[in-house]
Design an enzyme around this catalytic site. Structure first.
Site, PDB file in Angstrom:
ATOM      1  N   GLN A 242      40.535  79.164  54.581  1.00 18.84           N
ATOM      2  CA  GLN A 242      40.597  77.897  53.859  1.00 18.84           C
ATOM      3  C   GLN A 242      39.927  76.758  54.635  1.00 18.84           C
ATOM      4  OE1 GLN A 242      45.092  78.407  52.490  1.00 18.84           O
ATOM      5  NE2 GLN A 242      44.081  76.736  51.407  1.00 18.84           N
ATOM      6  N   HIS A 243      39.598  75.718  53.891  1.00 15.01           N
ATOM      7  CA  HIS A 243      39.218  74.396  54.402  1.00 15.01           C
ATOM      8  C   HIS A 243      37.808  74.284  54.965  1.00 15.01           C
ATOM      9  CE1 HIS A 243      43.462  73.622  54.000  1.00 15.01           C
ATOM     10  NE2 HIS A 243      43.790  74.335  55.058  1.00 15.01           N
TER      11      HIS A 243
ATOM     12  N   ASP B  93      42.614  82.543  51.806  1.00 13.48           N
ATOM     13  CA  ASP B  93      43.255  83.695  52.445  1.00 13.48           C
ATOM     14  C   ASP B  93      44.764  83.705  52.275  1.00 13.48           C
ATOM     15  OD1 ASP B  93      43.568  81.492  54.114  1.00 13.48           O
ATOM     16  OD2 ASP B  93      42.709  82.462  55.889  1.00 13.48           O
TER      17      ASP B  93
END
Length: 464
Positions: free
Chosen positions: A69-70, A223
């Protein structure tokens, strides 16, 4: 028997599982490492994707990508990568996070607007850092995507289409949980100008396109969302994942708005919500302990289990590379209670207890923010293989812990999403997990008490 391909593009590597759509049985798998660090050229992910999938994808009828992520992937007007992607664990945007929270009116306002109080992990803080630190690069940005979006686009035969899912989108800082849609004004605020974002699917099991081999492409997800799907988590379940990061996650029917910033109010991959608390340091705590003591992980567990609960007074605050939960990006690890009589066994035990306490705190933040009742805890991730953690965690948590069989649950969750899209069913498949174990331990509240005291005593120290 239909086959589907689930791909996990994590911080450390790409894993691909070829799975029977009807049963969840893994029939083939491949893995390729990623470069170390907190930033990465996305070309490395493409290399890993093709290395793991080129032989497996032609056998699959559907595919889905789950990604870390991110991560900030910025593209120019020709959809070329402008600079290395900043990953979730890159803390250089800590000051930008504070600025964005202040501009939104404080923590409560930030949580109400985005579902989360901004920390350095969140994508929008990295865009603000880019605006201020690399203005020339920032001006070139015409599209912002996440790691899983970038890889899904690579697989898609139609290169004019960019898409993501609400689960991964909810961790960007420019997604609205109340509207269940992008809040592009927040992206503009962070970056300084407009930029395109990927399309959001109408439904979580929407067919988003096809590969060159004819496989149906699912939306993919982050994830953490994929892990929840792979574990078939339901109401009352909390997963404790010990990977590069430590994550406590819970499925909820409603969004969470935690003004303390301890819990991020993410969406999941099924149309529900996935509030979670994430730490920067998890399996690396065990890695460091084993390395400093000059032993392998099995020997490290033996050392840790040879010391009593409380490690004869030695306590570790494991904020090795800064911390996200609690939000202390400038912190470092701290030992307390070392004496001339301290042993290698005490040190090993302190490392494992520090990790266990960090996970227990994350789970506690989750319970407080959601008000949900927890019925069971599940321990997953690479660090879950630690025999010491398996025996120590239940005592610190003061509750039994479920240990699912070893598996790549992020990739398995991506495969489950692919099977869901392929089937056209209203609900995702619930593949049976066989071989689960129940971990139990004698309660040892003194361990958590000492840990909390050390955390409180160092909260305002210069290193934090």
């Amino acid at each position: 028997m239909s086959l589907v391909l689930g791909i996990d593009s994590s911080t450390q590597s790409t894993k691909a599982l070829l799975v029977e759509a009807e049963t969840g049985k893994v029939v083939a798998q491949k893995r390729h490492p990623h470069p170390d660090g907190t930033s990465c050229n996305p070309a490395a992910w493409l290399e890993a994707l093709h290395n793991t999938c080129d032989e497996l994808l032609p056998r699959a009828e559907a595919v889905a990508v789950a990604g870390q992520q991110h991560g900030m992937v910025v593209l120019d007007e020709n959809d070329r990568v402008i600079r290395d992607a900043l990953l979730w664990n890159d803390t250089r945007s800590a000051a930008a996070a504070k600025d964005l929270v202040a501009e939104l009116g404080g923590k409560t306002a930030a949580a109400q607007r985005t579902g989360s109080v901004h920390v350095a992990s969140i994508t929008s803080t990295k865009l603000r850092w880019l605006r201020d630190a690399e203005p020339d690069n920032a001006r070139r940005v015409r599209r912002v995507v996440l790691p899983h979006d970038y890889l899904s686009h690579e697989l898609n035969a139609d290169k004019t289409v960019w898409f993501t899912d609400r689960g991964d989108a909810s961790g960007t800082g420019y997604f609205s949980p109340r509207k269940d849609a992008w809040d592009t004004d927040l992206l503009i605020q962070a970056l300084g100008h407009e930029a395109a974002v990927p399309d959001l699917p109408v439904s979580p099991n929407q067919n988003m396109g096809k590969t060159e081999t004819g496989a149906v492409i699912a939306p993919g997800t982050g994830d953490n969302m994929a892990a929840a799907l792979g574990l078939a988590m339901g109401a009352g379940d909390v997963s404790l994942s010990v990977g590069t990061s430590g994550v406590a996650a819970m499925v909820s029917s409603h969004p969470t708005f935690d003004a303390t910033g301890s819990v991020t109010g993410f969406a999941d991959a099924t149309g529900n919500w996935l509030p979670l608390a994430c730490t920067i340091n998890a399996a690396k705590i065990l890695d460091l302990g084993a390395r400093l003591l000059g032993v392998n992980h099995e020997e490290f567990s033996q050392l840790a289990l040879a010391a009593p609960p409380g490690a004869n007074g030695v306590t570790l605050l494991p904020y090795l590379d800064g911390e996200r939960t609690p939000n202390r990006p400038g912190a470092s690890g701290v030992f307390r209670g070392l004496r001339s009589t301290s042993t290698r066994e005490d040190l090993a035990r302190a490392f494992v207890e520090g990790l266990a306490c960090s996970l227990v705190d994350a789970a506690g933040f989750l319970r407080e923010a959601t008000g949900e009742t927890v019925t069971r805890y599940l321990l997953i991730g690479g660090g879950a293989k630690s025999k010491a953690l398996q025996q120590i965690l239940p005592g610190v948590l003061e509750c039994p812990v479920i240990l699912p069989p070893p598996g790549e649950y992020v990739a398995l969750g991506a495969a489950a999403q692919a099977a869901w899209v392929l089937s056209g069913s209203e609900q995702p498949p619930r593949w049976e997990l066989t071989g689960t174990a129940v971990l139990e331990g004698k309660p040892c509240p003194q361990v958590l008490d000492k840990y909390h005291q050390l955390a409180a005593d160092t909260a305002n120290a210069p290193l934090a």
